[in-house]
Write a protein that holds these residues in place. Structure first.
Motif, PDB file in Angstrom:
ATOM      1  N   SER A 604       0.823  -1.210   0.000  1.00 53.69           N
ATOM      2  CA  SER A 604       0.000   0.000   0.000  1.00 53.69           C
ATOM      3  C   SER A 604       0.860   1.266   0.000  1.00 53.69           C
ATOM      4  O   SER A 604       0.509   2.263  -0.634  1.00 53.69           O
ATOM      5  N   ASP A 759      -6.920   5.458   9.909  1.00 55.45           N
ATOM      6  CA  ASP A 759      -7.001   5.008   8.513  1.00 55.45           C
ATOM      7  C   ASP A 759      -6.080   5.829   7.606  1.00 55.45           C
ATOM      8  O   ASP A 759      -6.513   6.368   6.584  1.00 55.45           O
ATOM      9  N   SER A 762      -1.715   4.363   3.883  1.00 50.95           N
ATOM     10  CA  SER A 762      -1.085   3.067   3.611  1.00 50.95           C
ATOM     11  C   SER A 762      -1.434   2.015   4.652  1.00 50.95           C
ATOM     12  O   SER A 762      -0.735   1.014   4.785  1.00 50.95           O
ATOM     13  N   LYS A 764      -3.780  -0.220   4.906  1.00 48.62           N
ATOM     14  CA  LYS A 764      -4.449  -1.495   4.608  1.00 48.62           C
ATOM     15  C   LYS A 764      -3.526  -2.709   4.745  1.00 48.62           C
ATOM     16  O   LYS A 764      -3.984  -3.797   5.098  1.00 48.62           O
ATOM     17  N   ASP A 765      -2.201  -2.537   4.474  1.00 51.73           N
ATOM     18  CA  ASP A 765      -1.291  -3.673   4.620  1.00 51.73           C
ATOM     19  C   ASP A 765      -1.019  -4.009   6.078  1.00 51.73           C
ATOM     20  O   ASP A 765      -0.428  -5.050   6.367  1.00 51.73           O
ATOM     21  N   LEU A 767      -3.526  -4.072   8.341  1.00 46.48           N
ATOM     22  CA  LEU A 767      -4.784  -4.547   8.925  1.00 46.48           C
ATOM     23  C   LEU A 767      -4.871  -6.062   8.848  1.00 46.48           C
ATOM     24  O   LEU A 767      -4.383  -6.692   7.914  1.00 46.48           O
ATOM     25  N   LEU A 774     -10.800   0.508  13.637  1.00 46.00           N
ATOM     26  CA  LEU A 774     -10.330   1.554  12.733  1.00 46.00           C
ATOM     27  C   LEU A 774     -11.001   2.890  13.031  1.00 46.00           C
ATOM     28  O   LEU A 774     -12.223   2.964  13.206  1.00 46.00           O
TER      29      LEU A 774
END
Length: 817
Positions: A604, A759, A762, A764-765, A767, A774
């Motif tokens: 990400s 949030d 970047s 998302k990697d 999570l 979040l």
């Protein structure tokens, strides 16, 4: 150039530009780089240096003697380095009528000319940090003795202490070795195995030729000329200890200890038959040479040690390598080691005392007794002596220099063992820069702990430490890694520095990049690693313009520079009214075309950087590899009891939150503190621990004070072990505005904490399914996350760090190979 910019505008821009101002004030360390570029190599000049110009001694002298009798001297100029005119007067006089011998003063202008132009350079120690061997030059390093003390990376603090020695060995294309033990010093203690491109010639110790061939009468004359009261009719007992202390340049030098030994031994020996001489290590001599009580018995380092050994009848030493040379005489050796246990603990030895080729004692009384009848005292050590001689002097026969000269100067290698210590592994060069207390350094250390050293040969490059904590981190680097610590400053000409800093003043953009001094960068790359060739060169820090310029010039098959963050956000981050990274990052962005791969720390982060930074010159270069996690550091810390000096662990009945990161804008501590101020009104039995240091500490402290939260919000500073504190808290929160790959989230998962995270672009990697709550980075959303924890809505999940690291290492390999 920017044609629309008039002279006045240009002047104002330079005046305001910090990089240009700093560049204008840079002082050159020496004239060497100017001569490096200006002077051609003359193969008919041989430069000799022994112990930084202390004397015509050791291996260089032995090779000089052989060359001047075996090669037509009129065709070759032999140049010796000296340090002091007065101390070298005898040598000057001896060779004053020899046109083929010349002398240059150490670190003089003429010295640097010779370093840059001599066809052959011979040294028994190291040339200065500025030295770079040209491809047309031969550099022969004879070294100065067989090691008894631990050397290189085997030494305590070896990663740092080895710096210029390791660099010199990599510059040399010939290393001389007397035996397998010494060869292992090169290949293992200095970790040259797998990287060294030159030849290790293992055929004996050149300097011992002098012991076989010296004229006793001439040696006695030299001793007297140097001020030693020596009687040619008496046998000589010589005490020759090594230097002691923590610094070679500033060793311990206690004249009273030498005087005490001298007087005690003279009391018990038959002084009508024996005399005592003392030869301090050359690093110690200058500190005690004017001691009146030692006058007449001190042997100068200006004299060739092996010439003096040739007239010595009994040698007394400690950890000095001098005793290995003396083995060829078959005469008695004794060891006086009053601080053996301390020395073993602080420096270490390759040989246990019981294997020494002579009796060892820590008692001056016992030493004196042995010296009263030395031949009887050593009888029980005859087997040790014979074994040591076979192991360490197998080829010392008085003709070692002849074989070395024939091999190197005539290419005759008959019956000479040559070691080429290369191996079939992929070679990685990886730089960090400064070993600071930050996530990049911890990711660097973790990565090096997770690589497969059966497949990879790894060289790590770091800047010299300027704080104790940096020394600690450098010495924590995996023992399989060869560590190169920068030594020496800018080895550039004034013109080169001016061009570089001028170009940087305009971000190395467009036509300004063409002003960059490429020869300087090529030269500096060679200064770092000589002829070494790497499969991959990695700039892991990613924030250094100078490394971004130099490292691609190292011989390589592929290069990769790291991107640890959303770099546009980094460049625009404010500290007060300034953007401290903007200039630096603008330069680096413009240097990206020089690199093969631009590697982000997660997929990400790569997507963000590719979107923000991509242009035709770097299209297709973006890649990613997530950082490994040093999970054992976390687990080991949790297993150890830990208390903290400036604060207490949270009580079990408190609702305690913890965050960890640099106190800087992107970490969003201001909003976190304000949100917690609201939360604590609803849940008064709560605390917030903020682990870390940074430029915004005063600002965060001010906000805590303004909200009257001093008893509720604890700033811990940096902690060697933050994980015990984390384990005692209830929830981890990371409310950042932007991040790269936040390793603290992985550490929190290993500790087993529920996680609240913002949030950022970047995220998302980072999570995991049902593994976090979040929020966004606003004060209101942070407050919502804190409340959600109290309502039981913040989850935690299982995390397998071993599987995670396997994936991360695979991504790293794919990114750099």
């Amino acid at each position: 150039m920017e044609s629309c910019m008039n002279a006045s505008t240009l002047k104002q821009k330079l005046k305001k530009n910090k990089i240009a101002r700093i560049g204008a004030k840079v002082l050159l360390p020496n004239p060497y780089p100017k001569y490096y570029e200006k002077l051609d190599v003359d193969r008919n000049i041989i430069l000799y240096e022994s112990f930084y110009g202390k004397g015509m001694t050791c291996g260089p002298k032995a090779i000089f003697d052989q060359l001047t009798k075996s090669i037509v001297v009129t065709s070759t100029k032999h140049v010796w380095v000296y340090d002091d005119e007065k101390q070298w007067a005898a040598n000057f006089k001896k060779y004053e009528k020899c046109d083929y011998v010349k002398f240059v003063k150490f670190k003089s202008d003429e010295y640097y000319k010779m370093l840059a132009s001599a066809g052959v350079l011979i040294n028994n120690s190291t040339f200065p940090p500025c030295f770079i061997r040209k491809p047309e030059q031969d550099y022969i390093n004879t070294w100065h003795g067989i090691p008894l003390k631990l050397m290189g990376y085997d030494m305590p603090n070896g990663n740092i202490e080895s710096a210029n020695t390791e660099r010199n060995f990599l510059q040399a294309n010939y290393l001389l070795s007397p035996n397998e033990h010494h060869t292992k010093m090169y290949t293992e203690a200095y970790k040259l195995k797998g990287i060294y491109e030159g030849k290790i010639i293992e055929t004996g110790q050149a300097r011992t030729d002098t012991i076989f061939n010296a004229d006793r009468n001439e040696v006695i004359k030299s001793l007297r000329y140097s001020g030693v009261n020596v009687d040619e009719n008496k046998k000589i007992i010589m005490y020759a200890p090594t230097w002691k202390g923590n610094s070679f340049s500033n060793p311990q030098a206690d004249g009273e200890e030498y005087e005490k030994l001298y007087n005690k031994v003279c009391e018990v020996i038959d002084t009508s038959e024996w005399q005592v001489l003392i030869k301090p290590h050359q690093a110690v001599f200058d500190k005690i040479k004017d001691d009146e009580k030692l006058k007449g018995c001190l042997v100068s380092p200006r004299l060739d040690t092996n010439e003096v050994l040739s007239v010595t009848d009994v040698l007394v030493s400690d950890y000095s390598s001098i005793f290995f040379d003396f083995l060829v005489t078959d005469r008695p050796i004794m060891f006086y080691i009053p601080d053996l246990e301390e020395y073993k603990d602080t420096r270490g030895l390759y040989m246990e005392p019981e294997k020494l080729p002579g009796p060892a004692t820590d008692s001056l009384d016992r030493l004196s007794e042995m010296l009263a009848n030395p031949y009887e005292a050593v009888k029980d050590w005859a087997d040790n002596y014979r074994n040591a001689k076979e192991q360490f002097c197998p080829d010392d026969d008085g003709h070692v220099s002849e074989r070395i000269v024939n091999a190197i100067f005539k290419n005759e290698y008959n019956h000479i063992k040559v070691v080429r210590p290369l191996q079939n592994k992929k070679k990685i060069f990886i730089s960090l820069g400064r070993a600071l207390q930050n996530g990049i350094t911890h990711s660097f250390l973790s990565l090096l702990n997770n690589l497969n050293y059966d497949r990879f040969d790894v060289t790590a490059y770091l800047y010299e430490p300027i704080a104790d904590d940096q020394i600690l981190r450098i010495n924590q680097i995996n023992k399989n890694v060869r560590v190169l610590v920068r030594t020496g400053g800018n080895v550039a000409t004034k013109e080169e520095l001016s061009k570089m800093y001028f170009s940087m003043a305009f971000n190395c953009k467009g036509s300004y990049e063409k002003m960059l001094p490429e020869k300087y960068f090529e030269r500096e790359a060679r200064r770092l690693v000589g002829d070494c060739n790497f499969d991959s060169v990695v700039e892991f820090c990613g924030y250094s313009p100078i490394l971004a310029l130099i490292l691609p010039k190292i011989k390589n098959k592929k290069t990769a520079i790291w991107q640890h963050n959303d770099l546009i956000a980094d460049a625009n981050r404010k500290l007060g009214h300034k953007k401290p990274l903007r200039r630096k990052m603008s330069i680096i962005f413009n240097l990206y075309p020089r690199w093969d791969r631009l590697v982000s720390c997660s997929h990400s982060v790569m997507e963000v950087n590719e979107k923000n930074l991509s242009r035709p010159e770097i299209e297709g270069k973006f890649s990613y590899a997530k950082n490994t996690i040093n999970y054992m550091r976390v687990l080991d810390s949790l297993d150890n009891d830990c208390t903290y000096e400036n604060f207490s662990l949270p009580a079990s009945n408190e609702t305690s939150f913890v965050t960890m990161g640099r106190l800087s804008t992107e970490k969003n501590h201001g909003n976190l503190v304000r949100a917690f101020g609201e939360y604590v009104k609803e849940y008064p039995n709560s605390k917030l621990y903020i682990i870390g240091e940074g430029p915004l500490r005063e600002q965060v402290e001010g906000e805590i004070a303004r909200l009257n939260l001093k008893d509720k919000v604890i700033l811990t500073g940096n902690l060697i072990n933050p994980f015990t504190l984390m384990k005692n808290c209830k929830c981890f929160i990371l409310p950042s505005i932007y991040e790269g790959q936040p390793m603290v989230l992985l550490e929190a998962r290993i500790v087993g904490l529920p996680i609240i995270v913002s949030d950022f672009s970047s995220v998302k990697d980072s999570l995991m399914e049902n593994g976090q709550y979040l929020i966004n980075s606003s004060e209101e959303s942070i407050l919502g996350g804190l409340r959600a924890f109290s309502e039981g809505k913040v989850p935690k999940c299982n995390f397998d760090p071993k599987q995670y690291n396997r994936e991360a290492v695979e991504e790293f390999e794919n990114a750099i190979m």
